[in-house]
Every structure is written in C-alpha cells, then in structure tokens.
Design a protein around this motif. Structure first.
Motif, mmCIF file in Angstrom:
data_model
loop_
_atom_site.group_PDB
_atom_site.id
_atom_site.type_symbol
_atom_site.label_atom_id
_atom_site.label_comp_id
_atom_site.label_asym_id
_atom_site.label_seq_id
_atom_site.Cartn_x
_atom_site.Cartn_y
_atom_site.Cartn_z
ATOM 1 N N HIS A 285 0.837 -1.203 0.000
ATOM 2 C CA HIS A 285 0.000 0.000 0.000
ATOM 3 C C HIS A 285 0.875 1.256 0.000
ATOM 4 O O HIS A 285 0.572 2.230 -0.698
ATOM 5 N N ILE A 286 1.937 1.228 0.783
ATOM 6 C CA ILE A 286 2.842 2.391 0.852
ATOM 7 C C ILE A 286 3.493 2.618 -0.510
ATOM 8 O O ILE A 286 3.551 3.746 -0.995
ATOM 9 N N GLU A 287 3.947 1.542 -1.137
ATOM 10 C CA GLU A 287 4.562 1.660 -2.469
ATOM 11 C C GLU A 287 3.562 2.237 -3.464
ATOM 12 O O GLU A 287 3.905 3.098 -4.272
ATOM 13 N N ARG A 288 2.331 1.768 -3.406
ATOM 14 C CA ARG A 288 1.293 2.259 -4.320
ATOM 15 C C ARG A 288 1.035 3.749 -4.073
ATOM 16 O O ARG A 288 0.918 4.529 -5.008
ATOM 17 N N LEU A 289 0.941 4.138 -2.818
ATOM 18 C CA LEU A 289 0.718 5.550 -2.495
ATOM 19 C C LEU A 289 1.886 6.413 -2.970
ATOM 20 O O LEU A 289 1.675 7.525 -3.473
ATOM 21 N N GLN A 290 3.102 5.922 -2.854
ATOM 22 C CA GLN A 290 4.253 6.675 -3.335
ATOM 23 C C GLN A 290 4.200 6.840 -4.855
ATOM 24 O O GLN A 290 4.543 7.893 -5.388
ATOM 25 N N LYS A 291 3.735 5.811 -5.552
ATOM 26 C CA LYS A 291 3.574 5.921 -7.008
ATOM 27 C C LYS A 291 2.499 6.952 -7.359
ATOM 28 O O LYS A 291 2.642 7.714 -8.302
ATOM 29 N N ILE A 292 1.431 6.965 -6.586
ATOM 30 C CA ILE A 292 0.356 7.940 -6.811
ATOM 31 C C ILE A 292 0.890 9.356 -6.604
ATOM 32 O O ILE A 292 0.654 10.245 -7.425
ATOM 33 N N VAL A 293 1.617 9.560 -5.521
ATOM 34 C CA VAL A 293 2.189 10.879 -5.227
ATOM 35 C C VAL A 293 3.133 11.300 -6.356
ATOM 36 O O VAL A 293 3.090 12.438 -6.825
ATOM 37 N N ASN A 294 3.965 10.375 -6.817
ATOM 38 C CA ASN A 294 4.880 10.686 -7.925
ATOM 39 C C ASN A 294 4.120 11.050 -9.192
ATOM 40 O O ASN A 294 4.472 12.000 -9.881
ATOM 41 N N ALA A 295 3.083 10.295 -9.496
ATOM 42 C CA ALA A 295 2.299 10.572 -10.700
ATOM 43 C C ALA A 295 1.639 11.944 -10.620
ATOM 44 O O ALA A 295 1.581 12.679 -11.602
ATOM 45 N N LYS A 296 1.158 12.288 -9.425
ATOM 46 C CA LYS A 296 0.534 13.601 -9.252
ATOM 47 C C LYS A 296 1.570 14.711 -9.305
ATOM 48 O O LYS A 296 1.373 15.726 -9.968
ATOM 49 N N LEU B 117 -7.852 6.131 -14.381
ATOM 50 C CA LEU B 117 -7.697 5.464 -15.668
ATOM 51 C C LEU B 117 -6.387 4.691 -15.706
ATOM 52 O O LEU B 117 -6.336 3.528 -16.101
ATOM 53 N N PHE B 118 -5.311 5.347 -15.271
ATOM 54 C CA PHE B 118 -3.997 4.718 -15.237
ATOM 55 C C PHE B 118 -4.041 3.475 -14.352
ATOM 56 O O PHE B 118 -3.514 2.417 -14.695
ATOM 57 N N GLN C 118 -0.910 2.703 -21.344
ATOM 58 C CA GLN C 118 -0.257 3.410 -20.237
ATOM 59 C C GLN C 118 0.838 4.333 -20.771
ATOM 60 O O GLN C 118 0.982 5.457 -20.312
ATOM 61 N N LEU C 119 1.603 3.840 -21.716
ATOM 62 C CA LEU C 119 2.673 4.668 -22.298
ATOM 63 C C LEU C 119 2.105 5.890 -23.014
ATOM 64 O O LEU C 119 2.690 6.972 -22.964
ATOM 65 N N GLU C 120 0.959 5.738 -23.665
ATOM 66 C CA GLU C 120 0.313 6.876 -24.337
ATOM 67 C C GLU C 120 -0.100 7.943 -23.327
ATOM 68 O O GLU C 120 0.071 9.138 -23.580
ATOM 69 N N LEU C 121 -0.652 7.506 -22.198
ATOM 70 C CA LEU C 121 -1.038 8.464 -21.152
ATOM 71 C C LEU C 121 0.172 9.251 -20.667
ATOM 72 O O LEU C 121 0.118 10.472 -20.494
ATOM 73 N N ILE C 122 1.267 8.558 -20.449
ATOM 74 C CA ILE C 122 2.484 9.223 -19.983
ATOM 75 C C ILE C 122 3.021 10.161 -21.055
ATOM 76 O O ILE C 122 3.436 11.285 -20.748
ATOM 77 N N ALA C 123 3.000 9.732 -22.311
ATOM 78 C CA ALA C 123 3.489 10.581 -23.409
ATOM 79 C C ALA C 123 2.675 11.867 -23.508
ATOM 80 O O ALA C 123 3.233 12.944 -23.744
ATOM 81 N N LYS D 62 1.155 13.415 -21.063
ATOM 82 C CA LYS D 62 1.560 14.265 -19.946
ATOM 83 C C LYS D 62 2.907 14.923 -20.228
ATOM 84 O O LYS D 62 3.089 16.112 -19.959
ATOM 85 N N ILE D 63 3.836 14.161 -20.759
ATOM 86 C CA ILE D 63 5.156 14.713 -21.067
ATOM 87 C C ILE D 63 5.034 15.818 -22.106
ATOM 88 O O ILE D 63 5.681 16.868 -21.982
ATOM 89 N N ASP D 64 4.188 15.626 -23.111
ATOM 90 C CA ASP D 64 3.969 16.672 -24.126
ATOM 91 C C ASP D 64 3.429 17.945 -23.484
ATOM 92 O O ASP D 64 3.869 19.051 -23.805
ATOM 93 N N LYS D 65 2.484 17.797 -22.566
ATOM 94 C CA LYS D 65 1.931 18.971 -21.880
ATOM 95 C C LYS D 65 2.990 19.674 -21.041
ATOM 96 O O LYS D 65 3.035 20.905 -20.988
ATOM 97 N N ILE D 66 3.837 18.904 -20.399
ATOM 98 C CA ILE D 66 4.915 19.491 -19.604
ATOM 99 C C ILE D 66 5.879 20.258 -20.499
ATOM 100 O O ILE D 66 6.311 21.368 -20.161
#
Length: 148
Positions: free
Chosen positions: A46-57, A69-70, A111-116, A118-122
C-alpha cells in the motif's frame, strides 16, 4: 507480514488520513485488510502504491481521474500478467499465449500513451515559461538601457 495502521501510513507517505481513505474510495488504492475491530491494516505494498500515486501527481501532474484510468489499465495489466503466469506460460498452445501477450502489449501501450501525453503537456508548459522569461528579461534590459 507487517501490518500498518493509517497513522503510520500517513506519516510514511506524507499524506493525510483523509486523503488515503479518499484514494481507497476512488479505487486508486486497494482497500486494506481490516482487524476484528474494523481498523484498517495496510502493508508495504500500500505504501509503495501511495508513493507511485504521489509521484504521478507531482511529477506528471496527473488528475485523480487520470490516476483512476492509469490504475484501471495497470490493474488489468497486472491481472493479465498473473493469469498468463498461472495458465499460459507453460501452455503448448502458442496461438493462445501470443493472443494473451498481444492483449498485455495493448494495455502497456495505453499506459505509455497516457504518460506521453503528460510529457507533451509538460514540454508545452516549459516552452511557454521559457518564452515568458525571455520577454521579461528583454523588458528588464530595455529598462536598464533607458536609465543609461
């Protein structure tokens, strides 16, 4: 297995207890086991999952809807991996194994498309900020020249 109460999870992740419960409500975080007294009991997973969520946000600027969705795509991919390991890894039916792998590839691609995206927006935001900084510095230089 080490069980953690919500206070410990909040301390280790930097999230509030309310946020952790909200993520459970949304389905972004799997509900934890409960003690006989109905106290939530979390694991290191659960902690690992929460850390991934925080990183994604924080890193990707994902909204909660995007995280849902992710997460759903990721959960599907995880389930497919487990299913493949249990039922198809040693299967002699090559066509069936290939079909499962192609399905997993499709979900990984989503999943890779979602990340791409986000990277484009950044990158767009960075370009806009760099252009703004150039204009600001030109304005400063112009004011400095007028003073001379």
């Amino acid at each position: 297995m080490v069980w953690l109460k919500i206070d410990e999870v909040a301390n280790r992740t930097g999230l509030t207890k309310r946020t952790i419960r909200y993520y459970e409500e949304l389905g972004i975080l799997a509900p934890p086991e409960r003690s006989e007294g109905r106290v939530r009991l979390y694991t290191d997973a659960h902690i690992e999952r929460l850390q991934k969520i925080v990183n994604a946000k924080d890193v990707l600027g994902c909204s909660l809807q995007e995280l849902q969705l992710f997460n759903s795509i990721g959960s599907t991919l995880d389930a497919q991996r487990q299913d493949y390991k249990l039922h198809y890894k040693d299967s002699a039916d090559i066509a069936e194994r290939k079909s499962r792998l192609l399905e997993m590839d499709l979900n990984a691609s989503k999943q890779l498309e979602l990340i791409a995206l986000k990277i484009d927006k950044i990158h767009e935001l960075r370009t806009d900020l760099e252009d703004l900084r150039i204009r600001i510095r030109e304005g400063i230089a112009k004011l400095d020249d007028e003073r001379k």
